[in-house]
Design a protein around this motif. Sequence first.
Motif, PDB file in Angstrom:
ATOM      1  N   ASN A 197     -22.506 -13.755  17.503  1.00  0.00           N
ATOM      2  CA  ASN A 197     -22.368 -13.508  18.935  1.00  0.00           C
ATOM      3  C   ASN A 197     -22.703 -14.749  19.759  1.00  0.00           C
ATOM      4  O   ASN A 197     -21.981 -15.114  20.692  1.00  0.00           O
ATOM      5  CB  ASN A 197     -23.292 -12.360  19.347  1.00  0.00           C
ATOM      6  CG  ASN A 197     -23.201 -12.041  20.825  1.00  0.00           C
ATOM      7  OD1 ASN A 197     -22.319 -11.306  21.269  1.00  0.00           O
ATOM      8  ND2 ASN A 197     -24.116 -12.575  21.614  1.00  0.00           N
ATOM      9  N   CYS A 229     -15.451  -6.318  20.981  1.00  0.00           N
ATOM     10  CA  CYS A 229     -15.782  -7.453  20.110  1.00  0.00           C
ATOM     11  C   CYS A 229     -14.576  -8.364  19.963  1.00  0.00           C
ATOM     12  O   CYS A 229     -13.495  -7.923  19.580  1.00  0.00           O
ATOM     13  CB  CYS A 229     -16.209  -6.927  18.735  1.00  0.00           C
ATOM     14  SG  CYS A 229     -16.512  -8.223  17.501  1.00  0.00           S
ATOM     15  N   ASP A 245     -20.287  -9.607  19.967  1.00  0.00           N
ATOM     16  CA  ASP A 245     -19.414 -10.152  18.922  1.00  0.00           C
ATOM     17  C   ASP A 245     -20.040 -10.153  17.537  1.00  0.00           C
ATOM     18  O   ASP A 245     -19.554 -10.854  16.638  1.00  0.00           O
ATOM     19  CB  ASP A 245     -18.996 -11.581  19.287  1.00  0.00           C
ATOM     20  CG  ASP A 245     -18.033 -11.626  20.466  1.00  0.00           C
ATOM     21  OD1 ASP A 245     -17.502 -10.562  20.828  1.00  0.00           O
ATOM     22  OD2 ASP A 245     -17.825 -12.721  21.029  1.00  0.00           O
TER      23      ASP A 245
END
Length: 389
Positions: free
Chosen positions: A145, A182, A139
């Motif tokens: 992330n 993502c 991400d």
Amino acid sequence: MTPGRYGDAGRPAPFRQVLLKIHSRCNLSCDHCYMYQHADQSWRHRPFVMSKRTLDHTAARIADHAIEHDLRSVAVILHGGEPLLAGAHTIDYAVRAIKRAVGDRAEVRFGLQTNGLLLDERFLDLFAQHEIGVGVSLDGPSDDNDRHRRYADGRGSHDGVVPALHLLRNERYRHLYGGILCTVDLASDPEGVYAHLLDFEPPEIDFLLPHGNWTKPPPGRVDDPIATPYADWLITVFDRWYRAPERRTRIRLFESIMALLLGGRSGTEAVGLSKIDLITVETDGAIEQGDALKTTEEGMAATGLHVARDSFDRALAHPAIASRQSGLTGLCATCRDCPAVAVCGGGLYAHRYRIDNGFDNPSVYCADLLAMIRHIAVTMSADLNSTLV
């Protein structure tokens, strides 16, 4: 009107994609995961690993369906949970069983979606042997992330994923590199996320809207129903991607919208009116619909069918699946009257859910989808017009 543009009901479309849940647990505890953090908790009662017996039944169902519908190719996505937890032996057995059952009747293309933490040369050598494409979830930079993709003890996963992505960039394994998945987070800087993902040279990026619906809205979709925070985030990325002097990385959502605007087809069920051609097989052999439905209510993805006794054609006849293949007629009145319906398609099916009337609603991301489609359309139109001057 272009024939089929609006997803006419007609004959059911056969399943060309099989999501195979070879492991039902995960080594991460991501707080945005549709499997473990939403309404459907059926994973708790399923076996950890898909057995050889269930794999054999599934292989037979795939082969029968390919023969019945004269399919030239079938995509099988090894999934979880975290599929690498199933081990190399299970993955090897699954691929060999399916190839053996299908034989030369159809091409079988294999893919695998992983969080990357267990991905090493041993797995990649096996994947090279069987030509299994690999997608990795990330991400963005570590701060972004690790806000959601964490271990159960709270540790972030970013630094554990990076070595896997570097391996996939290596010339030895690059042909297996499917791309990066993502999930959009409004708290992240879109340009920073995009730039970080490009550092790993993915052939494709798949930006996903976080799962939510009208009963349980996603972050940022509560206070102002006409605001477009997700469109704003994605448009920032689109503008940078579209104007890049050399575009080496595909972005599936953007390319799908562009194709639909030009009268083509979508490459994702998130937009467009194409018939859903994906079926899921759980670790216990249950035949289910797409996983995103697990975010709505318990049992919504279930069909009551099982690979040991039921064909995939029986799943095609299931009312819920038939509804998802009904194109324009399966949408609510608001969507049917919208000028962008051929491109938007009502958005992802699960995102339309509301507890009092099911899926008879626009997407909870309706405003975002419309704003993004309009921006891409205006951008493309300006470019097309400039070429004619």
